[in-house]
Each structure stands twice: as C-alpha cells, then as structure tokens.
Motif scaffolding. Sequence first.
Motif, PDB file in Angstrom:
ATOM      1  N   LEU A 268      44.399  28.187  38.926  1.00  0.00           N
ATOM      2  CA  LEU A 268      43.348  29.169  39.227  1.00  0.00           C
ATOM      3  C   LEU A 268      42.846  29.823  37.943  1.00  0.00           C
ATOM      4  O   LEU A 268      43.642  30.233  37.095  1.00  0.00           O
ATOM      5  CB  LEU A 268      43.894  30.273  40.146  1.00  0.00           C
ATOM      6  CG  LEU A 268      44.517  29.863  41.467  1.00  0.00           C
ATOM      7  CD1 LEU A 268      45.140  31.070  42.151  1.00  0.00           C
ATOM      8  CD2 LEU A 268      43.481  29.246  42.383  1.00  0.00           C
ATOM      9  N   ARG A 269      41.550  29.889  37.820  1.00  0.00           N
ATOM     10  CA  ARG A 269      40.909  30.604  36.712  1.00  0.00           C
ATOM     11  C   ARG A 269      40.065  31.698  37.348  1.00  0.00           C
ATOM     12  O   ARG A 269      39.118  31.391  38.089  1.00  0.00           O
ATOM     13  CB  ARG A 269      40.028  29.630  35.929  1.00  0.00           C
ATOM     14  CG  ARG A 269      40.265  29.629  34.459  1.00  0.00           C
ATOM     15  CD  ARG A 269      39.527  28.462  33.823  1.00  0.00           C
ATOM     16  NE  ARG A 269      40.459  27.416  33.440  1.00  0.00           N
ATOM     17  CZ  ARG A 269      41.189  27.427  32.336  1.00  0.00           C
ATOM     18  NH1 ARG A 269      41.097  28.445  31.497  1.00  0.00           N
ATOM     19  NH2 ARG A 269      41.995  26.429  32.052  1.00  0.00           N
ATOM     20  N   VAL A 270      40.447  32.927  37.115  1.00  0.00           N
ATOM     21  CA  VAL A 270      39.807  34.041  37.837  1.00  0.00           C
ATOM     22  C   VAL A 270      38.776  34.739  36.951  1.00  0.00           C
ATOM     23  O   VAL A 270      39.024  34.991  35.770  1.00  0.00           O
ATOM     24  CB  VAL A 270      40.885  35.050  38.325  1.00  0.00           C
ATOM     25  CG1 VAL A 270      40.253  36.189  39.111  1.00  0.00           C
ATOM     26  CG2 VAL A 270      41.935  34.349  39.181  1.00  0.00           C
ATOM     27  N   TYR A 271      37.625  35.047  37.543  1.00  0.00           N
ATOM     28  CA  TYR A 271      36.563  35.793  36.848  1.00  0.00           C
ATOM     29  C   TYR A 271      36.348  37.094  37.609  1.00  0.00           C
ATOM     30  O   TYR A 271      35.962  37.064  38.783  1.00  0.00           O
ATOM     31  CB  TYR A 271      35.272  34.963  36.798  1.00  0.00           C
ATOM     32  CG  TYR A 271      35.461  33.691  36.006  1.00  0.00           C
ATOM     33  CD1 TYR A 271      35.339  33.689  34.628  1.00  0.00           C
ATOM     34  CD2 TYR A 271      35.809  32.505  36.657  1.00  0.00           C
ATOM     35  CE1 TYR A 271      35.558  32.534  33.914  1.00  0.00           C
ATOM     36  CE2 TYR A 271      36.026  31.340  35.946  1.00  0.00           C
ATOM     37  CZ  TYR A 271      35.902  31.366  34.564  1.00  0.00           C
ATOM     38  OH  TYR A 271      36.116  30.214  33.856  1.00  0.00           O
ATOM     39  N   LEU A 272      36.633  38.186  36.929  1.00  0.00           N
ATOM     40  CA  LEU A 272      36.572  39.496  37.574  1.00  0.00           C
ATOM     41  C   LEU A 272      35.179  40.115  37.390  1.00  0.00           C
ATOM     42  O   LEU A 272      34.721  40.292  36.268  1.00  0.00           O
ATOM     43  CB  LEU A 272      37.641  40.400  36.951  1.00  0.00           C
ATOM     44  CG  LEU A 272      37.865  41.767  37.551  1.00  0.00           C
ATOM     45  CD1 LEU A 272      38.319  41.678  38.990  1.00  0.00           C
ATOM     46  CD2 LEU A 272      38.930  42.515  36.746  1.00  0.00           C
ATOM     47  N   PHE A 273      34.526  40.420  38.509  1.00  0.00           N
ATOM     48  CA  PHE A 273      33.168  40.991  38.454  1.00  0.00           C
ATOM     49  C   PHE A 273      33.146  42.499  38.588  1.00  0.00           C
ATOM     50  O   PHE A 273      32.266  43.151  38.049  1.00  0.00           O
ATOM     51  CB  PHE A 273      32.281  40.370  39.545  1.00  0.00           C
ATOM     52  CG  PHE A 273      32.050  38.908  39.357  1.00  0.00           C
ATOM     53  CD1 PHE A 273      31.587  38.420  38.154  1.00  0.00           C
ATOM     54  CD2 PHE A 273      32.309  38.008  40.381  1.00  0.00           C
ATOM     55  CE1 PHE A 273      31.370  37.072  37.964  1.00  0.00           C
ATOM     56  CE2 PHE A 273      32.097  36.660  40.207  1.00  0.00           C
ATOM     57  CZ  PHE A 273      31.630  36.189  38.992  1.00  0.00           C
ATOM     58  N   HIS A 274      34.073  43.028  39.341  1.00  0.00           N
ATOM     59  CA  HIS A 274      34.098  44.486  39.514  1.00  0.00           C
ATOM     60  C   HIS A 274      35.508  44.953  39.806  1.00  0.00           C
ATOM     61  O   HIS A 274      36.199  44.338  40.610  1.00  0.00           O
ATOM     62  CB  HIS A 274      33.161  44.894  40.657  1.00  0.00           C
ATOM     63  CG  HIS A 274      32.854  46.357  40.644  1.00  0.00           C
ATOM     64  ND1 HIS A 274      33.752  47.302  41.072  1.00  0.00           N
ATOM     65  CD2 HIS A 274      31.772  47.031  40.199  1.00  0.00           C
ATOM     66  CE1 HIS A 274      33.213  48.493  40.914  1.00  0.00           C
ATOM     67  NE2 HIS A 274      32.016  48.353  40.383  1.00  0.00           N
ATOM     68  N   PHE A 275      35.900  46.029  39.148  1.00  0.00           N
ATOM     69  CA  PHE A 275      37.216  46.622  39.416  1.00  0.00           C
ATOM     70  C   PHE A 275      37.104  48.124  39.259  1.00  0.00           C
ATOM     71  O   PHE A 275      36.749  48.617  38.201  1.00  0.00           O
ATOM     72  CB  PHE A 275      38.274  46.070  38.444  1.00  0.00           C
ATOM     73  CG  PHE A 275      39.676  46.451  38.822  1.00  0.00           C
ATOM     74  CD1 PHE A 275      40.489  45.550  39.489  1.00  0.00           C
ATOM     75  CD2 PHE A 275      40.179  47.704  38.530  1.00  0.00           C
ATOM     76  CE1 PHE A 275      41.777  45.899  39.869  1.00  0.00           C
ATOM     77  CE2 PHE A 275      41.465  48.065  38.899  1.00  0.00           C
ATOM     78  CZ  PHE A 275      42.264  47.151  39.565  1.00  0.00           C
ATOM     79  N   GLY A 276      37.381  48.836  40.318  1.00  0.00           N
ATOM     80  CA  GLY A 276      37.354  50.300  40.231  1.00  0.00           C
ATOM     81  C   GLY A 276      36.429  50.921  41.245  1.00  0.00           C
ATOM     82  O   GLY A 276      36.278  50.400  42.339  1.00  0.00           O
ATOM     83  N   LEU A 277      35.818  52.028  40.841  1.00  0.00           N
ATOM     84  CA  LEU A 277      34.934  52.731  41.764  1.00  0.00           C
ATOM     85  C   LEU A 277      33.511  52.198  41.634  1.00  0.00           C
ATOM     86  O   LEU A 277      33.068  51.881  40.543  1.00  0.00           O
ATOM     87  CB  LEU A 277      34.944  54.228  41.475  1.00  0.00           C
ATOM     88  CG  LEU A 277      36.273  54.966  41.629  1.00  0.00           C
ATOM     89  CD1 LEU A 277      36.089  56.441  41.307  1.00  0.00           C
ATOM     90  CD2 LEU A 277      36.832  54.818  43.034  1.00  0.00           C
ATOM     91  N   ALA A 278      32.845  52.131  42.771  1.00  0.00           N
ATOM     92  CA  ALA A 278      31.435  51.744  42.780  1.00  0.00           C
ATOM     93  C   ALA A 278      30.644  52.938  43.292  1.00  0.00           C
ATOM     94  O   ALA A 278      31.225  53.891  43.800  1.00  0.00           O
ATOM     95  CB  ALA A 278      31.239  50.539  43.677  1.00  0.00           C
TER      96      ALA A 278
END
Lengths: 178, 228
Positions: B118-128
């Motif tokens: 698995l190769r993970v690409y993080l687009f959003h982490f935290g508060l929106a």
Amino acid sequence: MRIFTLSLVALMFAIGAAAGPKNEPPQYKTAETKHFTTAEGVELSPAFVDYFYAELRNELTKAKLVKEVIGEGEAVEDADAPKSLVISGAVTEYKKGSVVKSALIGFGAGFRSLKMDADVVRRSDKQNLCVIHIHVKIDPRWNEKVMAKGAAHEMVKEMKKALAEGAKTAAGEATKPS
Amino acid sequence: MPLRGTLRLSIAVLSLAALCGLTIQPAQADEPKPKPENTITIQLGQPVPPPKFERPLKFWIADVTDRSGNPQPMLVMKERGGVFLDKQPTALVKDALDQSLKAANLLAADAASADIVLRVYLFHFGLASGSVLDFFGKVEFSAMVKNPKTGESLEVRAVGTSIANGAMRKKNMQKNVEENIEAALRDATRNFLRGTQLKDAVGTLAKGSGVVPVAATAPAEPPKPQPR
C-alpha cells in the motif's frame, strides 16, 4: 390527607415514567449514508456536501435510529443486510437569498432556501422504505454550514417519523386477519 | 510655511510607520508555537478489524505521502494559542493502519514478503471548515493498492468524518479537538479497511487475472493533490 398526598405523588411518578422516553433498542442495525449529489444549477461548494454528510451521520447517531452508522462504501455482514439502511439523496434547489431583502422587508423575505430529497432503502432487497423531502430556510447572513446542520437535523427527524409509521403499518398488516 | 509642511509630512510618515509596526507586531505575536500544553496526542484506540479476505494475505505499507499542501501539517487549529499534533499526520495514519493490520495478523514482516503493498496519499488530516457551532474533523486519503508480483495497482479512497461540540474553555476545546480528530482517524481507517473498494481491489489483484474494471483502473501516476 397524608395518604391522599402520597397517592398523588405516586400517581405523578407513574405518569412521568409512562410518558418518559422508552429505552427500546434501535429497529435497524446499520445505516450507510452516501454523499448527496447536487442538481444542475445548484451553486453550493463541495465542502457543503462533505459537511452535510458528516452532519447527517452525526444526527443519525444522536437520534439512535440505528445501532451503528457506517461510512460510504463500507461492507455489511450478509446476516445484517435485511436490517440495514442505505441513505442517498440530492440537493434539488438552493437559493442564496438576499441580505438587503431580509433586512428591509423581514418576515422571512430574502432567506436562504434549500430543498433536498432523500431515499431510504433496505440494503438486502433495495426496497424503498421512505422518501423524504425537506425544505430549510435560514437567514442569509448565516454560514451555509449552519444550513447543513439544520437540514440534517430535519431530515433525521422526518426519517424517524416515516420509518416508525412504516413499521406500524407493516405490523398492522401482519396482524390483520386474512 | 515650508518648515510647517515638512513637519506635518514627517509626523504623517512617522505615524504611518508606527501604525504599520503596530499592525505587523501582533500578527507575529499571534503565530502559535508548539508547547507541551497545546499539543495533543492522537491515538487510534481499538484497532479496526479488517474483513475476511478470500485467502490469507499479507499487507505492507510502503509509505504515506502528505498531499494536503498544508505548510504546517501539525498545526490543527490556529486560534487561541493554537493546537498542535505530537506527530506528523502521515505517521499517525501509518500507525493507525499498521496497528489494525497487525492486530488482524495481516501485516507482513517486510516489503519482500508482502502480497499487497500500500502506498498512501494523505489529502486531509485535522479540522475542516464547519459551522461555527462545532468542530468538524476530517481525514481523507487514497491508497494505491499494488500487487508486487504482477505490478498491477488499483486506487482505493477513504474518508473519515467526525463532529464534536464546540467549547468555550481552552482546556475543553483542546479535549474536544483531540477526540474529534481521533474519531475521524478511526472512521477513515474503518472506511478504508472495511470498505468494499479494498475488498474488490484485493480480490482483483490477488487473482492476477489482469481483468481490471474500467472505473477502478489506477492512473499511471500517483494521485495529484486536491485544490484546497
């Protein structure tokens, strides 16, 4: 006199207990909510759809309509499928409103308006359990996310009512002598 | 007269400079700094049990790349002195996935022995951005699920959301933000591991048949960052 007072207090307690919320287990095991789509011409940001999705899940959890609220595209055990719901829908109309109209005329004129439709289907046989139409109006100075919050709350309230009525009708039909 | 004019001009220039100084200084002073009292620890808690796959497989998480475009990924909230994460979001997502796969005995010892990488690409982490009344936590990532033997790969997306109550006191606010992000991380991990997308992708890749559904075909290059 003392006996009368005691019996009055006991009666009040009994009425209170009967009128209080029933701790019945939820009728359904899981509910999967999908991201709502927007009809052509609806000028809402993608962030609104994301926020509404989260808010709808939050409201479903709070309403205790189902045992577990799952995310979009999550698998459900085959045994749980007949007792599982899938909620999808669309934003059919959105009017931005007018701050000027709201300030000058008042009485709801110039309010932001949002119309949404939702379909609640049973996961196992895709049978439509209810269709919800909601119409939310808020002050145009308020954030559109506040509108999403109100819409999600209203939708879950309507859903709960419709599903309870549906369950009553089904129970009535089942007990009716043939 | 010319002297009075020059004096007026000098006063005006000095006032302007002082005003600029006043407006710039608070902005620099408001820039929050990570301290132990404004740093939160995000943990997955209970590992998320993945579904049973057709045959026993071993997964390996090659890497997690931050594609959020956020210059300060550890700063989750700027207001009221700021709230910081104790680890990079990429490390938190990797830990969450590792922990869940390990608990289900699906984590390979190394990349060479893995059936699926698995190769993970993080687009959003935290508060929106949410309504002003509450906190809206969001974790969104996409993973390239690859069969190292055949070289085929498919993309699987996951999103986790959570809504927590707002708070007036700083201490309560920090606690609510922490719980909110933890819930969003748990939700995203669950959405990924228990999602039908991963099950279908693993099923297709494990067969090695080469029959890939058109809608789910992975792009040749990794996913691009989303516009914020």
